[in-house]
Design a protein around this motif. Structure first.
Motif, PDB file in Angstrom:
ATOM      1  N   TYR A 350       0.823  -1.209   0.000  1.00 24.89           N
ATOM      2  CA  TYR A 350       0.000   0.000   0.000  1.00 24.89           C
ATOM      3  C   TYR A 350       0.860   1.263   0.000  1.00 24.89           C
ATOM      4  CZ  TYR A 350      -2.820   3.792   1.917  1.00 24.89           C
ATOM      5  OH  TYR A 350      -3.419   5.006   2.137  1.00 24.89           O
ATOM      6  N   ASP A 351       1.926   1.263   0.794  1.00 26.20           N
ATOM      7  CA  ASP A 351       2.728   2.480   0.903  1.00 26.20           C
ATOM      8  C   ASP A 351       3.440   2.834  -0.390  1.00 26.20           C
ATOM      9  OD1 ASP A 351       5.914   1.397   1.723  1.00 26.20           O
ATOM     10  OD2 ASP A 351       4.238   0.020   1.648  1.00 26.20           O
ATOM     11  N   VAL A 352       3.551   1.877  -1.333  1.00 27.07           N
ATOM     12  CA  VAL A 352       4.202   2.156  -2.607  1.00 27.07           C
ATOM     13  C   VAL A 352       3.373   3.141  -3.434  1.00 27.07           C
ATOM     14  CG1 VAL A 352       4.933   1.163  -4.814  1.00 27.07           C
ATOM     15  CG2 VAL A 352       5.421  -0.047  -2.674  1.00 27.07           C
ATOM     16  N   ILE A 353       2.057   3.015  -3.394  1.00 30.84           N
ATOM     17  CA  ILE A 353       1.207   3.823  -4.268  1.00 30.84           C
ATOM     18  C   ILE A 353       0.325   4.811  -3.519  1.00 30.84           C
ATOM     19  CG2 ILE A 353       1.138   2.091  -6.105  1.00 30.84           C
ATOM     20  CD1 ILE A 353      -1.616   1.258  -5.021  1.00 30.84           C
ATOM     21  N   ALA A 354       0.384   4.802  -2.204  1.00 30.85           N
ATOM     22  CA  ALA A 354      -0.521   5.650  -1.424  1.00 30.85           C
ATOM     23  C   ALA A 354      -0.413   7.126  -1.784  1.00 30.85           C
ATOM     24  CB  ALA A 354      -0.258   5.456   0.063  1.00 30.85           C
ATOM     25  N   SER A 355       0.804   7.600  -2.074  1.00 35.15           N
ATOM     26  CA  SER A 355       0.977   9.025  -2.351  1.00 35.15           C
ATOM     27  C   SER A 355       0.419   9.430  -3.703  1.00 35.15           C
ATOM     28  CB  SER A 355       2.466   9.388  -2.284  1.00 35.15           C
ATOM     29  OG  SER A 355       3.188   8.685  -3.281  1.00 35.15           O
ATOM     30  N   GLY A 356      -0.027   8.460  -4.508  1.00 35.56           N
ATOM     31  CA  GLY A 356      -0.577   8.779  -5.816  1.00 35.56           C
ATOM     32  C   GLY A 356      -1.997   9.313  -5.780  1.00 35.56           C
ATOM     33  N   ASP A 357      -2.650   9.269  -4.618  1.00 34.62           N
ATOM     34  CA  ASP A 357      -4.027   9.763  -4.485  1.00 34.62           C
ATOM     35  C   ASP A 357      -4.103  10.663  -3.258  1.00 34.62           C
ATOM     36  OD1 ASP A 357      -6.752  10.147  -4.755  1.00 34.62           O
ATOM     37  OD2 ASP A 357      -7.274   8.220  -3.827  1.00 34.62           O
ATOM     38  N   PRO A 358      -3.449  11.844  -3.312  1.00 38.70           N
ATOM     39  CA  PRO A 358      -3.400  12.707  -2.120  1.00 38.70           C
ATOM     40  C   PRO A 358      -4.778  13.164  -1.653  1.00 38.70           C
ATOM     41  CG  PRO A 358      -2.583  13.864  -4.064  1.00 38.70           C
ATOM     42  CD  PRO A 358      -2.710  12.430  -4.447  1.00 38.70           C
TER      43      PRO A 358
END
Length: 396
Positions: A350-358
């Motif tokens: 999850y932490d790999v892509i979490a920042s892609g949807d601020p």
């Protein structure tokens, strides 16, 4: 100067198969840790116009040429490794045949038993600089008279080459002893990986501070000769732009000190290399008819080596993220409970892509560690952090 309690560096020559490491800096920290850092000795020629003894500055190519005692060139320095070969000119072959007896006599006068042939050679980084080389191969390890012999041979070949309107060099080398290391595979030893993880930020910081605008990438590979089951060494490789001028020996010493400081009190055995290399795209290359391999990628790292479709294990990150990255997991067919629609998805943390949807961070943080389907997160491969640092190795 050594840290308190450390033994003085050991200056020695160590034979590792055909490849020779000519300086070992060994520092032992009590009570439990050993740090062995291996580098090749830099031995610049006395009076060379290509080296400034006051500042210690020279080109990266000259720096590496002066680390290989088993390659000697009469004019300039030998074509840098790794090289590519092409078809030599008829004029250079004619010069070799015309002066064959004179060349043989010069070698005999210097007690050098060898064979000679003409090749067109170029560094893989600069194929446009391809040049005809009279390559003299010997199995001798006594290099005492090589420079004098190469210079005498060039004195008779040079004028003939000028008259034929071609550029020609002379090189004497021992193929079994020259430096020819390549990156064989990724480092898999857990202890070495842990140690590299610890020293990596410090090395990056030192290179960015001490060599701004000149370095292109940093990699950590097992390196050795390109033979089956060759002996390899974990190596920190700092690639710099071809032709860059710097006090490379001083930079290398500072990197070694950085490793020693960052690794303490861990155990680590690692080599350090500063080599010419760049990251380019095939679209940036100008194919050259001078070399046989002109259609291949001619650099240490080429973005086009990356697959068009990322595969399991590829390094990825949201396209808006430049500070972190992760790994693409397995591709699966997913059907939500109670639903008929089947979607193709890939697995990752999850932490790999979490920042892609601020915008959806709050709800994603609460629910995003299960079956949550993000509306739209654009990812890039390689991830921007690795690209920014110049490390396209995909290790994250």
């Amino acid at each position: 100067m050594n840290p308190p309690g450390a033994k003085a560096p050991l200056d020695a020559t160590r034979q590792l198969g055909p490849s020779t490491i000519t300086m070992i800096s060994l520092v032992t920290y009590p009570p439990t840790a050993n740090i062995a850092i291996l580098t090749r000795r830099f031995n610049p020629e006395q009076g060379s116009e290509q080296f400034d003894p006051e500042s210690g500055s020279c080109s990266i190519e000259y720096y590496n040429a002066c680390k290989d005692p088993y390659r000697v060139s009469a004019n300039k320095f030998p074509v840098p490794w790794p090289w590519i070969n092409g078809k030599h000119s008829k004029a250079s072959e004619a010069i070799h045949e015309q002066l064959y007896d004179c060349i043989k006599k010069i070698l005999s006068d210097h007690n050098i038993s060898a064979s000679a042939a003409v090749y067109k050679k170029a560094s893989r980084n600069t194929p446009e600089d391809a040049v005809d080389v009279l390559l003299i191969r010997t199995r001798s390890v006594d290099t005492t008279s090589w420079k004098a012999a190469a210079t005498e041979i060039y004195k008779i070949i040079g004028p003939a080459a000028t008259a034929a309107q071609i550029d020609m060099r002379v090189e004497i080398r021992n193929d079994e002893m020259i430096y020819g290391d390549v990156s064989v595979d990724l480092i898999k030893d857990d202890a070495t990986i842990d140690a590299i993880t610890k020293i990596q930020p410090s090395i990056l910081g030192a290179v960015m501070e001490l060599c701004p605008g000149k370095w292109t990438s940093i990699a950590y590979h097992n390196r050795g000769l390109p033979f089956y089951k060759c002996e390899t060494r974990a190596t920190a490789i700092i690639f710099v732009k071809p032709g860059s001028i710097h006090a490379w020996a001083e930079l290398e010493e500072k990197i070694i000190r950085t490793i020693i400081s960052a690794a303490f009190p861990e155990e680590i055995n690692i080599s350090v290399e500063i080599l010419p290399g760049r990251i380019i795209s095939h679209t940036q290359q100008q194919p050259s008819s001078k070399t046989r391999d002109s259609g291949r990628a001619l650099s240490y790292h080429c973005v086009d080596y990356l697959p068009m479709v990322p595969s399991n294990g590829s390094s990825i990150a949201p396209s808006n993220c430049t500070e972190a990255g992760g790994t693409l997991g397995a591709v699966v067919s997913y059907r939500a409970p109670g639903k008929e629609e089947v979607k193709k998805c890939f697995l990752t943390s999850y932490d790999v892509i979490a920042s892609g949807d601020p915008a959806g961070k709050q709800i994603n943080d609460a629910c995003g560690r299960g079956r949550l389907m993000f509306k739209s997160i654009s990812t890039t491969q390689p991830n921007m952090m690795l690209e920014r640092q110049g490390d396209l190795g995909g290790l994250s």
